[in-house]
Design an enzyme around this catalytic site. Structure first.
Site, PDB file in Angstrom:
ATOM      1  N   HIS A 178       5.303 -18.032 -20.843  1.00 38.91           N
ATOM      2  CA  HIS A 178       4.301 -18.673 -21.712  1.00 38.91           C
ATOM      3  C   HIS A 178       2.972 -18.715 -20.970  1.00 38.91           C
ATOM      4  CE1 HIS A 178       2.202 -21.661 -24.156  1.00 38.91           C
ATOM      5  NE2 HIS A 178       3.070 -21.375 -25.099  1.00 38.91           N
ATOM      6  N   LEU A 222      10.395 -24.585 -30.126  1.00 39.10           N
ATOM      7  CA  LEU A 222       9.421 -23.586 -29.686  1.00 39.10           C
ATOM      8  C   LEU A 222       8.724 -23.994 -28.390  1.00 39.10           C
ATOM      9  CD1 LEU A 222       7.993 -20.912 -30.305  1.00 39.10           C
ATOM     10  CD2 LEU A 222       6.304 -22.224 -31.630  1.00 39.10           C
ATOM     11  N   ASP A 223       8.863 -23.152 -27.360  1.00 33.99           N
ATOM     12  CA  ASP A 223       8.211 -23.340 -26.062  1.00 33.99           C
ATOM     13  C   ASP A 223       8.584 -24.653 -25.384  1.00 33.99           C
ATOM     14  OD1 ASP A 223       6.915 -20.890 -26.269  1.00 33.99           O
ATOM     15  OD2 ASP A 223       5.182 -21.746 -27.288  1.00 33.99           O
ATOM     16  N   GLU A 224       9.761 -25.193 -25.711  1.00 34.38           N
ATOM     17  CA  GLU A 224      10.182 -26.455 -25.107  1.00 34.38           C
ATOM     18  C   GLU A 224      11.523 -26.334 -24.394  1.00 34.38           C
ATOM     19  OE1 GLU A 224       9.951 -29.825 -27.650  1.00 34.38           O
ATOM     20  OE2 GLU A 224       7.944 -29.346 -28.394  1.00 34.38           O
TER      21      GLU A 224
END
Length: 300
Positions: free
Chosen positions: A208, A243-245
């Site tokens: 990311h 999402l992105d966690e």
């Protein structure tokens, strides 16, 4: 796969033909290390290295990674695991014995930007990362020549909102055919569906382009520039349906200042992304990561 990559893999397999990693997590209590160490000794194994961590000495969770060797290990895999069950049950362990000579097969997903892909390919070519790159999948044709020049299979799978489910089914079939163990999203600009992710729990690694949780979403460098940040970074994490966690494996930052415009921030950001993703992938391939809830324990 070209000769250089093949040679690295063959040399690694020969060097590590009797080498394995034992990863354990369990409720903390006295006697765990002694029991496992004694077990390995009784099996004729030599402990090469061990690292441990406890979340809380008073009733926390205990984690340990043993790096060991044992003669004729490939012929004793089933026997070793069967004998270890008694200790595992006694201490309520979650555990894995992972044999180093069983090389993990990796699939790389990429879109147009090639910097993360190139870093992985270079580190595999140099022998710094050891894995069997089974295939590269992309929703664009841009990196086909680079991939195929190394004799690595390349699959072009264009995707739209309407064809997403159909394309993912095609991709999953490819991953099954190649018997893939780990997927690396090297700047793959598509959000994976929950159905896809569920097939590979803690086996999909993403990079990311920010130091999460900062600047999630679109245009992170533009937003960072507008905010006047003095540090920018990158985060590599396992993919989950949040999402992105997902659990973070590695992060890094670089200092910037008022003279750096958006293009310069992006250039610096790409450099950080390359090294952060490569480290996360290397640690995963070397069985140095244990996922605990939404966190990771990464052993040196």
């Amino acid at each position: 796969m070209n000769q250089v990559l093949q040679q690295h893999l063959q040399e690694f397999k020969e060097k590590n033909k009797n080498h394995a990693h034992l990863l354990i997590s369990c409720p903390d209590q006295p006697g765990i290390v002694a029991a496992v160490s004694n077990f390995l000794y009784e099996q004729g194994a030599n402990i090469l290295n061990s690292n441990q961590y406890t979340t809380d000495p008073q009733g926390g969770t205990f984690f340990i990674r043993f790096d060991f060797s044992c003669e004729d290990l490939s012929a004793r895999e089933g026997e070793l695991e069967q004998r270890f069950e008694e200790i595992a049950n006694k201490f309520q362990m979650n555990w894995q014995i992972i044999y180093a000579y069983h090389l993990k097969k990796m699939a790389i997903f990429v879109s147009k930007e090639d910097h993360a892909l190139l870093e992985l390919l270079w580190q595999c070519q140099s022998g710094d990362i050891i894995t069997d790159i089974a295939l590269v999948i992309s929703n664009h044709e841009d990196v086909r020549h680079t991939v195929e020049s190394l004799d690595i299979p390349f699959y072009y799978t264009p995707i739209t909102k309407e064809t997403k489910r159909e394309v993912e089914e095609q991709q999953l079939q490819l991953l099954k055919e190649y018997n893939v163990d780990v997927i690396v999203l090297a700047r793959y600009m598509q959000i994976l569906t929950p159905e896809f992710v569920s097939n590979f729990p803690n086996q999909i690694i993403n990079i990311h382009h920010s130091f999460l949780p900062a600047f999630i979403g679109a245009k992170p460098y533009e937003r960072a520039f507008d905010r006047g940040v003095k540090l920018i970074g990158a985060t590599s994490h396992y993919v989950t349906n949040d999402l992105d966690e997902g659990p973070i494996i590695e992060q890094d930052v670089e200092r910037v200042n008022h003279k750096d415009d958006v293009d310069e921030l992006k250039r610096i950001g790409r450099m950080i992304e390359r090294r952060v993703l490569a480290r996360a992938v290397k640690w995963h391939l070397e069985d140095r990561v244990i996922v605990h809830g939404n966190k990771t324990i990464v052993f040196e």
